[in-house]
Design a protein around this motif. Structure first.
Motif, short mmCIF file in Angstrom:
data_model
loop_
_atom_site.label_atom_id
_atom_site.label_comp_id
_atom_site.label_asym_id
_atom_site.label_seq_id
_atom_site.Cartn_x
_atom_site.Cartn_y
_atom_site.Cartn_z
N ALA A 175 0.82 -1.21 0.00
CA ALA A 175 0.00 0.00 0.00
C ALA A 175 0.86 1.26 0.00
N LYS A 176 1.95 1.24 0.76
CA LYS A 176 2.82 2.42 0.83
C LYS A 176 3.47 2.69 -0.52
N ASP A 177 3.99 1.65 -1.17
CA ASP A 177 4.63 1.84 -2.48
C ASP A 177 3.64 2.39 -3.49
N ASN A 178 2.41 1.90 -3.47
CA ASN A 178 1.39 2.41 -4.37
C ASN A 178 1.03 3.86 -4.05
N ALA A 179 0.95 4.18 -2.78
CA ALA A 179 0.63 5.55 -2.37
C ALA A 179 1.70 6.52 -2.88
N ILE A 180 2.95 6.15 -2.71
CA ILE A 180 4.05 7.02 -3.15
C ILE A 180 4.03 7.18 -4.66
N GLN A 181 3.83 6.08 -5.39
CA GLN A 181 3.84 6.17 -6.85
C GLN A 181 2.68 7.02 -7.37
N PHE A 182 1.50 6.82 -6.83
CA PHE A 182 0.36 7.64 -7.25
C PHE A 182 0.59 9.11 -6.90
N PHE A 192 -4.51 4.71 -0.84
CA PHE A 192 -3.51 3.73 -0.42
C PHE A 192 -2.80 4.16 0.86
N ALA A 193 -2.60 5.47 1.04
CA ALA A 193 -1.99 5.95 2.28
C ALA A 193 -2.88 5.62 3.48
N ASN A 194 -4.18 5.78 3.31
CA ASN A 194 -5.10 5.42 4.40
C ASN A 194 -5.08 3.92 4.67
N ASP A 195 -4.87 3.11 3.63
CA ASP A 195 -4.72 1.67 3.83
C ASP A 195 -3.51 1.38 4.72
N VAL A 196 -2.43 2.11 4.49
CA VAL A 196 -1.24 1.96 5.33
C VAL A 196 -1.57 2.32 6.77
#
Length: 271
Positions: free
Chosen positions: A50-57, A69-73
């Protein structure tokens, strides 16, 4: 709550309950209770994904997906620095909630961050500089405080040399160089090799929007004296704090020439 990827270090069972506030798990299989460290929790599959996806988006400018995704983290790791920043940034610059980024720094400042979290923040900060200029001191401070090792020096210097010159060249007046900011720059100059930052400060003697060279206001004695006291002289003290080297010698000489010329032009205009 159940979290995919967490397991009991005693019996290996994944049938565990997890408390995100304390990072404690309770194994339903053997009854063992234990705490997950920040590093352990951040490396679990669900959090890392989730963190990697949040950063990429976030880097792609897709703030809505980045926030999701950040909230998922944060559902699992409530104090993950990268996720906290992404949510705060979106709150501030997408939703217009003033103070969200300041709250982020207030929360993260006291934390002892893991190395990976600091690297994530560096990536995020550098990708958002166009909106983060007013938080230069906070960005630099949180990275410095969590990168004290000699092995981190190159990464730290690279970050400072990306952030500080960018911000210095974009401030609207000399007033950004407060006593606190000048002290921060002096501390940085005395411990790190940051020639780009020092050069940006030197250029500001002529190019800062408040400089009499830019405003054509040398005849305004009060402002000319103010700029001398609040910008030119503090820059000189910062340059003097640079670590001894041939580079420092060149900067000291360049500063002296600029300072002497400033005083000469001020004197000529007032005469």
């Amino acid at each position: 709550m159940e979290v995919q990827g967490l397991s009991c270090h005693g019996c290996g069972s994944t049938d565990v309950d997890f408390d995100p506030k304390t990072r404690k798990i309770h194994c339903r299989q053997c009854g063992r209770e234990e705490y997950y460290s920040r590093a352990q929790l951040g490396a679990t599959g669900k959090v890392a994904f989730a963190k990697d996806n949040a950063i990429q988006f976030f880097k792609d400018g897709n703030w809505s997906s980045a926030r999701t995704f950040a909230n998922d983290v944060l559902n699992t790791m409530q104090d993950n620095a990268a996720a906290l920043f992404i949510v705060a940034y979106c709150d501030e610059f997408e939703d217009g909630r003033s103070g969200a980024v300041e709250e982020f720094f207030g929360r993260v400042g006291p934390m002892a961050l893991e190395y990976g979290e600091v690297r994530d923040l560096i990536e995020l900060f550098e990708g958002a500089l166009y909106n983060m200029r007013d938080y230069e001191a906070q960005m630099v401070t949180v990275v410095i405080e969590n990168m004290q090792g000699a092995e981190d020096r190159q990464t730290l210097e690279g970050f400072i040399e990306t952030v500080c010159p960018y911000c210095i060249s974009r401030y609207a007046s000399e007033d950004f160089l407060s006593d606190e900011r000048a002290a921060l720059y002096r501390d940085i100059a005395s411990h790190c090799d940051v020639p780009k930052t020092c050069f940006a400060l030197l250029k500001g003697i002529r190019e800062n929007p408040g400089s009499p060279y830019r405003t054509g206001s040398f005849r305004m004695r009060a402002h000319t004296g103010y700029f001398l006291e609040h910008y030119v002289e503090p820059v000189g003290r910062i340059i003097q704090e640079m670590r001894p080297s041939s580079v420092k010698a060149k900067f000291v000489q360049a500063y002296q020439q600029l300072s002497d010329q400033y005083r000469s032009d001020a004197s000529a205009a007032s005469g």
